[in-house]
Design a protein around this motif. Structure first.
Motif, PDB file in Angstrom:
ATOM      1  N   TYR A  78       0.764  -1.133   0.037  1.00 48.74           N
ATOM      2  CA  TYR A  78       0.059  -0.057   0.140  1.00 48.74           C
ATOM      3  C   TYR A  78       0.724   1.197  -0.033  1.00 48.74           C
ATOM      4  CZ  TYR A  78      -4.526   2.394   0.891  1.00 48.74           C
ATOM      5  OH  TYR A  78      -5.612   3.112   0.557  1.00 48.74           O
ATOM      6  N   THR A  90      -8.313   3.094  -3.594  1.00 49.10           N
ATOM      7  CA  THR A  90      -9.877   2.631  -3.387  1.00 49.10           C
ATOM      8  C   THR A  90      -9.716   0.954  -3.370  1.00 49.10           C
ATOM      9  OG1 THR A  90     -10.847   4.515  -4.131  1.00 49.10           O
ATOM     10  CG2 THR A  90     -12.259   2.729  -3.730  1.00 49.10           C
ATOM     11  N   THR A  93      -7.872  -0.285  -0.441  1.00 51.03           N
ATOM     12  CA  THR A  93      -8.414   0.022   0.914  1.00 51.03           C
ATOM     13  C   THR A  93      -9.691  -1.261   1.046  1.00 51.03           C
ATOM     14  OG1 THR A  93      -8.211   2.289   0.967  1.00 51.03           O
ATOM     15  CG2 THR A  93      -9.867   1.486   2.458  1.00 51.03           C
ATOM     16  N   THR A 106      -8.488  -1.652   8.621  1.00 50.62           N
ATOM     17  CA  THR A 106      -8.145  -0.241   8.620  1.00 50.62           C
ATOM     18  C   THR A 106      -6.849   0.209   9.212  1.00 50.62           C
ATOM     19  OG1 THR A 106     -10.742   0.044   9.092  1.00 50.62           O
ATOM     20  CG2 THR A 106      -9.050   1.645   9.771  1.00 50.62           C
ATOM     21  N   ASN A 109      -4.373  -0.150   6.287  1.00 46.81           N
ATOM     22  CA  ASN A 109      -4.642   0.764   5.254  1.00 46.81           C
ATOM     23  C   ASN A 109      -4.163   1.993   5.581  1.00 46.81           C
ATOM     24  OD1 ASN A 109      -5.972  -1.135   3.244  1.00 46.81           O
ATOM     25  ND2 ASN A 109      -8.014  -0.752   4.415  1.00 46.81           N
ATOM     26  N   VAL A 110      -4.570   2.316   6.729  1.00 43.63           N
ATOM     27  CA  VAL A 110      -4.098   3.941   7.096  1.00 43.63           C
ATOM     28  C   VAL A 110      -2.670   3.840   7.347  1.00 43.63           C
ATOM     29  CG1 VAL A 110      -4.254   5.614   8.795  1.00 43.63           C
ATOM     30  CG2 VAL A 110      -6.380   4.294   8.011  1.00 43.63           C
ATOM     31  N   ALA A 195     -11.461   6.004   5.624  1.00 46.23           N
ATOM     32  CA  ALA A 195     -10.669   4.656   5.693  1.00 46.23           C
ATOM     33  C   ALA A 195     -11.562   3.352   6.320  1.00 46.23           C
ATOM     34  CB  ALA A 195      -9.235   4.471   6.316  1.00 46.23           C
ATOM     35  N   TYR A 198     -14.460   2.663   3.801  1.00 48.16           N
ATOM     36  CA  TYR A 198     -14.209   1.829   2.722  1.00 48.16           C
ATOM     37  C   TYR A 198     -13.587   0.257   3.097  1.00 48.16           C
ATOM     38  CZ  TYR A 198     -14.757   5.315  -1.154  1.00 48.16           C
ATOM     39  OH  TYR A 198     -15.096   6.150  -1.792  1.00 48.16           O
ATOM     40  N   THR A 199     -12.967   0.295   4.183  1.00 45.92           N
ATOM     41  CA  THR A 199     -12.395  -0.830   4.687  1.00 45.92           C
ATOM     42  C   THR A 199     -13.639  -1.867   5.143  1.00 45.92           C
ATOM     43  OG1 THR A 199     -10.575   0.248   5.454  1.00 45.92           O
ATOM     44  CG2 THR A 199     -10.858  -2.220   6.416  1.00 45.92           C
TER      45      THR A 199
END
Length: 249
Positions: A78, A90, A93, A106, A109-110, A195, A198-199
């Motif tokens: 990522y 996207t 995520t 999450t 992703n973050v 996030a 979408y997660t």
């Protein structure tokens, strides 16, 4: 002796700026080269919803094989996607939620997005920050000063409200001299609400794939989600508004 020493001094004096210039531009050159290589190799095509749907069994098997290291590998991937500004954040995520669930997904992703954004920030600051500050006119310097005074509030707004390109928001703070620590914290917490949305969708992605359907990738722009994000952005501007009001009064 004096004449023989003069060329050495001149050579050292010319080598120092040249060396500094190479160090300043080398990270940017490497980043651009990596991005071009990814594009022409076609690797960017695998960062998409369709690629995830087509290869989900293989991806799940790789996560099972990697075990403990799977989240770390995902974070690294990522970060690379974010740093190279590859279209597909996207999809990444959603994949984080699909592979690791809402909570761990999450976090992955973050963290990955923040690392990638920080790399862009550092490269841009190294390549352009000093040059921009040296050549900026009065108007640009005034904007820079205003941004720097309330950088945390402004960056939180740019991160919270999903109306600005991620790559552009990565560059602006670097050009206007924002500190690294404030940038990292604002990026991490600023992208966190979006996030989570979408997660969580990615957590139920298996059901969509089983039905051959595609989730609504514009979910974050629906009023019941976008309006709270805008509200958080306005809340981040309260300190700026209070400071302006206090200065006038």
């Amino acid at each position: 002796m004096r004449e023989s020493g003069l060329p050495a001094m001149d050579q050292a004096g010319t080598e120092a700026p040249a060396s500094a210039g190479v160090k300043r531009w080398l990270p940017l050159a490497l980043l651009v080269t990596a991005g071009v290589a990814v594009y022409f190799s076609g690797a960017h095509r695998y960062v998409s919803f369709h690629a995830l749907a087509a290869h989900r069994e293989w991806v799940l098997s790789q996560v099972a094989v990697l075990g403990f290291w799977a989240p770390l590998a995902f974070i690294a991937l990522y970060a690379a996607v974010a740093a190279l500004s590859i279209p597909g954040a996207t999809a990444m995520t959603l994949a984080g939620g699909f592979l690791f669930g809402t909570v761990l997904g999450t976090l992955c992703n973050v963290t990955g997005a923040t690392i990638g954004a920080t790399l862009v920030f550092l490269v841009a600051r190294s390549a352009f920050g000093e040059v921009l500050q040296r050549r900026a006119g009065p108007f640009l310097k005034k904007i820079e000063e205003g941004f720097r005074q309330d950088a945390v509030s402004y960056l939180l707004v740019l991160r919270l409200v999903p109306l600005f390109p991620f790559w552009l928001v990565n560059l602006v703070p670097a050009l206007f001299g924002m500190s690294l620590g404030a940038y990292v914290l604002c990026t991490f917490f600023g992208i966190l609400p979006g996030a989570v949305v979408y997660t969580s969708v990615g957590g139920g992605l298996g059901e969509f794939l089983d039905r051959g359907e595609k989730p609504d990738l514009h979910l974050v722009f629906q009023p019941h989600i976008l309006l709270p994000l805008i509200g958080l952005g306005l809340l981040a501007l309260v300190p700026v508004a209070y400071k302006r009001w206090k200065q006038r009064s």
